[in-house]
Design a protein around this motif. Structure first.
Motif, PDB file in Angstrom:
ATOM      1  N   LEU A  57       0.817  -1.203   0.000  1.00  0.00           N
ATOM      2  CA  LEU A  57       0.000   0.000   0.000  1.00  0.00           C
ATOM      3  C   LEU A  57       0.854   1.258   0.000  1.00  0.00           C
ATOM      4  O   LEU A  57       1.778   1.384   0.812  1.00  0.00           O
ATOM      5  CB  LEU A  57      -0.906   0.038   1.237  1.00  0.00           C
ATOM      6  N   SER A  58       0.519   2.176  -0.872  1.00  0.00           N
ATOM      7  CA  SER A  58       1.138   3.494  -0.861  1.00  0.00           C
ATOM      8  C   SER A  58       0.386   4.360   0.158  1.00  0.00           C
ATOM      9  O   SER A  58      -0.697   3.991   0.645  1.00  0.00           O
ATOM     10  CB  SER A  58       1.060   4.131  -2.247  1.00  0.00           C
ATOM     11  N   LYS A  59       0.935   5.520   0.421  1.00  0.00           N
ATOM     12  CA  LYS A  59       0.258   6.452   1.326  1.00  0.00           C
ATOM     13  C   LYS A  59      -1.084   6.875   0.734  1.00  0.00           C
ATOM     14  O   LYS A  59      -2.072   6.997   1.453  1.00  0.00           O
ATOM     15  CB  LYS A  59       1.148   7.664   1.579  1.00  0.00           C
ATOM     16  N   ASP A  60      -1.143   7.068  -0.581  1.00  0.00           N
ATOM     17  CA  ASP A  60      -2.401   7.407  -1.249  1.00  0.00           C
ATOM     18  C   ASP A  60      -3.431   6.292  -1.100  1.00  0.00           C
ATOM     19  O   ASP A  60      -4.619   6.560  -0.916  1.00  0.00           O
ATOM     20  CB  ASP A  60      -2.177   7.703  -2.728  1.00  0.00           C
ATOM     21  N   ASP A  61      -2.979   5.035  -1.176  1.00  0.00           N
ATOM     22  CA  ASP A  61      -3.884   3.895  -0.981  1.00  0.00           C
ATOM     23  C   ASP A  61      -4.501   3.936   0.414  1.00  0.00           C
ATOM     24  O   ASP A  61      -5.706   3.736   0.579  1.00  0.00           O
ATOM     25  CB  ASP A  61      -3.148   2.565  -1.153  1.00  0.00           C
ATOM     26  N   VAL A  62      -3.662   4.193   1.423  1.00  0.00           N
ATOM     27  CA  VAL A  62      -4.148   4.251   2.801  1.00  0.00           C
ATOM     28  C   VAL A  62      -5.153   5.393   2.955  1.00  0.00           C
ATOM     29  O   VAL A  62      -6.192   5.246   3.608  1.00  0.00           O
ATOM     30  CB  VAL A  62      -2.982   4.392   3.797  1.00  0.00           C
ATOM     31  N   GLU A  63      -4.881   6.517   2.316  1.00  0.00           N
ATOM     32  CA  GLU A  63      -5.796   7.658   2.384  1.00  0.00           C
ATOM     33  C   GLU A  63      -7.145   7.322   1.740  1.00  0.00           C
ATOM     34  O   GLU A  63      -8.200   7.680   2.267  1.00  0.00           O
ATOM     35  CB  GLU A  63      -5.170   8.869   1.705  1.00  0.00           C
ATOM     36  N   GLN A  64      -7.135   6.607   0.634  1.00  0.00           N
ATOM     37  CA  GLN A  64      -8.392   6.203  -0.011  1.00  0.00           C
ATOM     38  C   GLN A  64      -9.171   5.213   0.849  1.00  0.00           C
ATOM     39  O   GLN A  64     -10.405   5.274   0.928  1.00  0.00           O
ATOM     40  CB  GLN A  64      -8.113   5.609  -1.385  1.00  0.00           C
ATOM     41  N   ILE A  65      -8.459   4.295   1.498  1.00  0.00           N
ATOM     42  CA  ILE A  65      -9.122   3.357   2.413  1.00  0.00           C
ATOM     43  C   ILE A  65      -9.736   4.122   3.582  1.00  0.00           C
ATOM     44  O   ILE A  65     -10.871   3.860   3.988  1.00  0.00           O
ATOM     45  CB  ILE A  65      -8.136   2.262   2.885  1.00  0.00           C
ATOM     46  N   LEU A  66      -8.995   5.097   4.116  1.00  0.00           N
ATOM     47  CA  LEU A  66      -9.514   5.920   5.205  1.00  0.00           C
ATOM     48  C   LEU A  66     -10.793   6.644   4.772  1.00  0.00           C
ATOM     49  O   LEU A  66     -11.777   6.679   5.516  1.00  0.00           O
ATOM     50  CB  LEU A  66      -8.468   6.933   5.675  1.00  0.00           C
ATOM     51  N   ASN A  67     -10.793   7.206   3.584  1.00  0.00           N
ATOM     52  CA  ASN A  67     -11.978   7.895   3.084  1.00  0.00           C
ATOM     53  C   ASN A  67     -13.178   6.947   3.044  1.00  0.00           C
ATOM     54  O   ASN A  67     -14.293   7.317   3.421  1.00  0.00           O
ATOM     55  CB  ASN A  67     -11.709   8.487   1.699  1.00  0.00           C
ATOM     56  N   TYR A  68     -12.949   5.717   2.627  1.00  0.00           N
ATOM     57  CA  TYR A  68     -14.055   4.759   2.544  1.00  0.00           C
ATOM     58  C   TYR A  68     -14.569   4.384   3.943  1.00  0.00           C
ATOM     59  O   TYR A  68     -15.770   4.412   4.195  1.00  0.00           O
ATOM     60  CB  TYR A  68     -13.653   3.505   1.770  1.00  0.00           C
ATOM     61  N   VAL A  69     -13.668   4.007   4.849  1.00  0.00           N
ATOM     62  CA  VAL A  69     -14.116   3.535   6.164  1.00  0.00           C
ATOM     63  C   VAL A  69     -14.709   4.668   7.001  1.00  0.00           C
ATOM     64  O   VAL A  69     -15.494   4.413   7.912  1.00  0.00           O
ATOM     65  CB  VAL A  69     -13.003   2.790   6.949  1.00  0.00           C
ATOM     66  N   THR A  70     -14.369   5.914   6.676  1.00  0.00           N
ATOM     67  CA  THR A  70     -14.950   7.057   7.378  1.00  0.00           C
ATOM     68  C   THR A  70     -16.414   7.243   7.011  1.00  0.00           C
ATOM     69  O   THR A  70     -17.219   7.682   7.835  1.00  0.00           O
ATOM     70  CB  THR A  70     -14.158   8.337   7.048  1.00  0.00           C
ATOM     71  N   HIS A  71     -16.773   6.868   5.794  1.00  0.00           N
ATOM     72  CA  HIS A  71     -18.129   7.119   5.299  1.00  0.00           C
ATOM     73  C   HIS A  71     -18.986   5.856   5.151  1.00  0.00           C
ATOM     74  O   HIS A  71     -20.145   5.952   4.750  1.00  0.00           O
ATOM     75  CB  HIS A  71     -18.059   7.843   3.950  1.00  0.00           C
ATOM     76  N   ASN A  72     -18.420   4.696   5.468  1.00  0.00           N
ATOM     77  CA  ASN A  72     -19.164   3.442   5.298  1.00  0.00           C
ATOM     78  C   ASN A  72     -18.978   2.562   6.528  1.00  0.00           C
ATOM     79  O   ASN A  72     -17.867   2.142   6.840  1.00  0.00           O
ATOM     80  CB  ASN A  72     -18.672   2.706   4.051  1.00  0.00           C
ATOM     81  N   LYS A  73     -20.076   2.275   7.171  1.00  0.00           N
ATOM     82  CA  LYS A  73     -20.067   1.509   8.420  1.00  0.00           C
ATOM     83  C   LYS A  73     -19.771   0.038   8.160  1.00  0.00           C
ATOM     84  O   LYS A  73     -20.371  -0.582   7.282  1.00  0.00           O
ATOM     85  CB  LYS A  73     -21.428   1.659   9.086  1.00  0.00           C
ATOM     86  N   ASP A  74     -18.851  -0.505   8.929  1.00  0.00           N
ATOM     87  CA  ASP A  74     -18.546  -1.931   8.919  1.00  0.00           C
ATOM     88  C   ASP A  74     -19.689  -2.655   9.636  1.00  0.00           C
ATOM     89  O   ASP A  74     -20.086  -2.278  10.743  1.00  0.00           O
ATOM     90  CB  ASP A  74     -17.205  -2.141   9.639  1.00  0.00           C
ATOM     91  N   TYR A  75     -20.214  -3.691   9.024  1.00  0.00           N
ATOM     92  CA  TYR A  75     -21.360  -4.421   9.584  1.00  0.00           C
ATOM     93  C   TYR A  75     -21.105  -4.884  11.015  1.00  0.00           C
ATOM     94  O   TYR A  75     -21.976  -4.772  11.871  1.00  0.00           O
ATOM     95  CB  TYR A  75     -21.685  -5.620   8.688  1.00  0.00           C
ATOM     96  N   PHE A  76     -19.925  -5.427  11.289  1.00  0.00           N
ATOM     97  CA  PHE A  76     -19.643  -5.971  12.624  1.00  0.00           C
ATOM     98  C   PHE A  76     -19.103  -4.930  13.595  1.00  0.00           C
ATOM     99  O   PHE A  76     -19.417  -4.958  14.771  1.00  0.00           O
ATOM    100  CB  PHE A  76     -18.633  -7.126  12.536  1.00  0.00           C
ATOM    101  N   ASP A  77     -18.250  -4.035  13.119  1.00  0.00           N
ATOM    102  CA  ASP A  77     -17.513  -3.167  14.035  1.00  0.00           C
ATOM    103  C   ASP A  77     -17.815  -1.684  13.878  1.00  0.00           C
ATOM    104  O   ASP A  77     -17.075  -0.844  14.380  1.00  0.00           O
ATOM    105  CB  ASP A  77     -16.014  -3.418  13.864  1.00  0.00           C
ATOM    106  N   GLY A  78     -18.870  -1.345  13.177  1.00  0.00           N
ATOM    107  CA  GLY A  78     -19.227   0.059  13.025  1.00  0.00           C
ATOM    108  C   GLY A  78     -18.124   0.852  12.354  1.00  0.00           C
ATOM    109  O   GLY A  78     -17.643   0.485  11.287  1.00  0.00           O
ATOM    110  N   PHE A  79     -17.715   1.907  13.016  1.00  0.00           N
ATOM    111  CA  PHE A  79     -16.656   2.762  12.485  1.00  0.00           C
ATOM    112  C   PHE A  79     -15.366   2.599  13.291  1.00  0.00           C
ATOM    113  O   PHE A  79     -14.515   3.490  13.307  1.00  0.00           O
ATOM    114  CB  PHE A  79     -17.112   4.227  12.495  1.00  0.00           C
TER     115      PHE A  79
END
Length: 109
Positions: A57-79
């Protein structure tokens, strides 16, 4: 059968039976059955042929993952992973440049 996804910090790579493994590996983030992240939130395609393989993962990849998990709730663990991914993004340069880690995504199902 389930889906577990990880972001690990790894270093000291070695080749074992033709595959890259790491002498040092530490889990940084973990998701269980977070299908949305796998299908929509990753900045790369990860399917059956990549299952069990590390994707660097590049730093940009991590930032894109962060953007997704910030706006989309994980079914089991919320945010709950937002804080972990934020910390990883904050520490990314230090971990990779100063400490010599490689940041990897991996999934198993």
């Amino acid at each position: 059968m389930g889906l577990d996804m990880y972001i690990d910090k790894c270093r000291k790579p070695k080749i074992v039976n033709g595959k890259r493994e790491y002498e040092e590996r530490e889990e940084v983030c973990y998701w269980r059955k977070f299908w949305g992240l796998l299908q929509e939130g990753l900045p790369f395609k990860y399917g059956n042929e990549e299952c069990g393989q590390d994707i660097r993962l590049s730093k940009d990849d991590v930032e894109q993952i962060l953007n997704y998990v910030t706006h989309n709730k994980d079914y089991f663990d919320g945010f709950s992973s937002v804080e972990q991914v934020c910390k990883l993004l904050y520490d990314y340069d230090y971990l990779t440049k100063e400490e010599g880690y490689i940041i990897c995504f991996n999934a198993n199902w």
